[in-house]
Each structure stands twice: as structure tokens, then as C-alpha cells.
Design a protein around this motif. Structure first.
Motif, PDB file in Angstrom:
ATOM      1  N   LEU A  81      53.661 -27.252   8.322  1.00 53.40           N
ATOM      2  CA  LEU A  81      55.158 -27.195   7.681  1.00 53.40           C
ATOM      3  C   LEU A  81      55.769 -28.793   8.504  1.00 53.40           C
ATOM      4  N   SER A  82      55.209 -28.610   9.007  1.00 55.37           N
ATOM      5  CA  SER A  82      56.313 -30.096  10.528  1.00 55.37           C
ATOM      6  C   SER A  82      55.322 -31.118   9.289  1.00 55.37           C
ATOM      7  N   GLY A  83      54.926 -31.722   9.190  1.00 55.45           N
ATOM      8  CA  GLY A  83      54.272 -32.547   8.799  1.00 55.45           C
ATOM      9  C   GLY A  83      55.510 -33.401   6.133  1.00 55.45           C
ATOM     10  N   LEU A  84      55.709 -32.118   6.444  1.00 58.55           N
ATOM     11  CA  LEU A  84      56.504 -31.877   5.484  1.00 58.55           C
ATOM     12  C   LEU A  84      57.912 -31.910   4.758  1.00 58.55           C
ATOM     13  N   ALA A  85      58.106 -32.877   3.908  1.00 63.70           N
ATOM     14  CA  ALA A  85      59.881 -33.008   4.152  1.00 63.70           C
ATOM     15  C   ALA A  85      59.650 -31.609   3.156  1.00 63.70           C
ATOM     16  N   PRO A  86      61.652 -31.060   3.299  1.00 66.38           N
ATOM     17  CA  PRO A  86      61.590 -29.824   2.928  1.00 66.38           C
ATOM     18  C   PRO A  86      61.623 -29.277   1.897  1.00 66.38           C
ATOM     19  N   LYS A  87      61.428 -30.420   1.174  1.00 67.97           N
ATOM     20  CA  LYS A  87      61.327 -29.702  -0.815  1.00 67.97           C
ATOM     21  C   LYS A  87      59.401 -29.597  -1.133  1.00 67.97           C
ATOM     22  N   ALA A  88      58.802 -30.188  -0.702  1.00 62.43           N
ATOM     23  CA  ALA A  88      57.538 -29.915  -0.329  1.00 62.43           C
ATOM     24  C   ALA A  88      56.842 -28.884   0.428  1.00 62.43           C
ATOM     25  N   ARG A  89      57.914 -28.650   1.948  1.00 64.34           N
ATOM     26  CA  ARG A  89      57.803 -27.138   2.339  1.00 64.34           C
ATOM     27  C   ARG A  89      57.905 -26.133   1.638  1.00 64.34           C
ATOM     28  N   ASP A  90      59.197 -26.351   0.928  1.00 62.69           N
ATOM     29  CA  ASP A  90      59.327 -24.981   0.124  1.00 62.69           C
ATOM     30  C   ASP A  90      58.327 -25.215  -1.312  1.00 62.69           C
ATOM     31  N   ARG A  91      58.153 -25.817  -2.240  1.00 64.15           N
ATOM     32  CA  ARG A  91      56.912 -25.983  -3.023  1.00 64.15           C
ATOM     33  C   ARG A  91      55.364 -25.274  -2.533  1.00 64.15           C
ATOM     34  N   LEU A  92      55.032 -25.660  -0.971  1.00 66.93           N
ATOM     35  CA  LEU A  92      53.813 -24.947  -0.833  1.00 66.93           C
ATOM     36  C   LEU A  92      54.471 -22.986   0.040  1.00 66.93           C
ATOM     37  N   LEU A  93      54.742 -23.058   0.435  1.00 73.04           N
ATOM     38  CA  LEU A  93      55.744 -21.609   0.622  1.00 73.04           C
ATOM     39  C   LEU A  93      55.650 -20.703  -0.540  1.00 73.04           C
ATOM     40  N   ARG A  94      55.859 -21.421  -1.560  1.00 75.07           N
ATOM     41  CA  ARG A  94      56.314 -20.898  -2.696  1.00 75.07           C
ATOM     42  C   ARG A  94      55.094 -20.002  -3.024  1.00 75.07           C
ATOM     43  N   GLN A  95      53.818 -20.662  -3.097  1.00 77.03           N
ATOM     44  CA  GLN A  95      52.046 -20.706  -3.330  1.00 77.03           C
ATOM     45  C   GLN A  95      52.096 -19.440  -2.436  1.00 77.03           C
ATOM     46  N   SER A  96      53.103 -19.366  -1.442  1.00 78.57           N
ATOM     47  CA  SER A  96      51.887 -17.974  -0.686  1.00 78.57           C
ATOM     48  C   SER A  96      52.541 -16.353  -0.918  1.00 78.57           C
ATOM     49  N   ARG A  97      51.858 -15.678  -0.132  1.00 77.98           N
ATOM     50  CA  ARG A  97      52.713 -14.339  -0.130  1.00 77.98           C
ATOM     51  C   ARG A  97      52.674 -13.599   1.026  1.00 77.98           C
ATOM     52  N   PRO A  98      53.603 -12.483   1.979  1.00 77.65           N
ATOM     53  CA  PRO A  98      53.163 -12.500   2.941  1.00 77.65           C
ATOM     54  C   PRO A  98      51.570 -11.268   2.679  1.00 77.65           C
ATOM     55  N   VAL A  99      51.432 -10.743   3.576  1.00 76.97           N
ATOM     56  CA  VAL A  99      50.081  -9.893   3.561  1.00 76.97           C
ATOM     57  C   VAL A  99      50.219  -9.169   4.795  1.00 76.97           C
ATOM     58  N   ARG A 100      49.830  -7.904   4.630  1.00 73.09           N
ATOM     59  CA  ARG A 100      48.955  -6.578   6.099  1.00 73.09           C
ATOM     60  C   ARG A 100      47.924  -6.629   6.138  1.00 73.09           C
TER      61      ARG A 100
END
Length: 134
Positions: A8-27
Motif C-alpha cells: 500500500l505504501s508504494g501506491l498513490a491514493p487512487k491506485a491504492r483505492d482501485r486495488l482495495l476495491r478488488q478485496s473483501r474481508p474474510v475470516r
């Protein structure tokens, strides 16, 4: 530095948001078999809490512990690289909370956004290097 922090530190805020939109929390409850060696790999995770054991089958030895992953570690690098099959198995040793990423969606994002591709490549390289050295 954890994989998640590096990623995450290697990404600009918009790129970080685009990546995190491809994730979901799981247990995963303790004792859950997350994936098996040689099954199709179509996702990967960043562990937020808990412990995951990686294992592989070795002829004459059965299942052998390869490594234990901890919070901040990347689980399922095979979900990002051809031939997209798990090269080992994984089991939750304790309850695990993680961010799960869809492998295909992230692959498509990587082709459109060089900064995401570079950050993920660096995170995977660091994770694999650490595993080879331990």
C-alpha cells in the motif's frame, strides 16, 4: 515491513483505492483448510490477524510444514502467477482475518495500472525472497 504496508505504501491514493476495491474481508476459523496443493489458484490474501501453515506433500514423508505465515504476510502468491495452481496447501492454525483479492480482477487492474503492477510485483518478490531465505 509487512507485505501489506509495502504494497500500500508504494501506491498513490487512487491506485491504492482501485486495488482495495478488488478485496473483501474474510475470516477462516482455526482448523480450516484454505486451499490444497495443485488446486486452481484464483485469489490471494493479505493476513490481517492469525496464523496460517503452508504445507506440501513429499513422497515418502506425507504432508510437510513449509512455513508459518503471520499478520502482514501474503498468502497465495500462486493466485497471481501462471499456471495459477497452488504450489502448496494452507491451513488456518488460529482464527484468521484477511483481505481476500480476486486474482482475475487484480490481473486486469495490473494491465491497466503500471503502479499497481509494480507494487504487487515488489510485494510478491519480497515475500518469495523472504521465504527462500528462511
Amino acid at each position: 515491513m509487512s507485505t501489506m504496508t509495502m504494497l500500500l505504501s508504494g501506491l498513490a491514493p487512487k491506485a491504492r483505492d482501485r486495488l482495495l476495491r478488488q478485496s473483501r474481508p474474510v475470516r477462516f476459523p482455526a482448523g480450516t483448510r484454505i486451499f490444497r496443493e495443485w488446486q486452481r489458484a484464483d485469489r490471494f490474501w493479505v493476513i490481517e490477524s492469525g496464523r496460517v501453515d503452508l504445507d506440501e506433500h513429499r513422497p515418502g514423508q506425507g504432508s510437510v510444514l513449509v512455513e508459518t505465515l503471520l499478520p502482514g504476510d501474503l498468502l497465495g502468491c500462486s493466485g497471481m502467477t501462471p499456471p495459477h495452481h497452488w504450489r502448496c496447501g494452507a491451513s488456518a492454525i488460529t482464527e484468521v482475518h484477511a483481505l481476500e483479492f480476486d486474482g482475475q480482477a487484480v490481473t486486469e487492474l495490473r494491465t491497466r495500472d503500471a503502479s499497481v503492477d509494480e507494487a504487487l510485483s515488489a510485494a510478491v518478490a519480497a515475500a518469495l525472497t523472504r521465504r527462500l531465505l528462511t
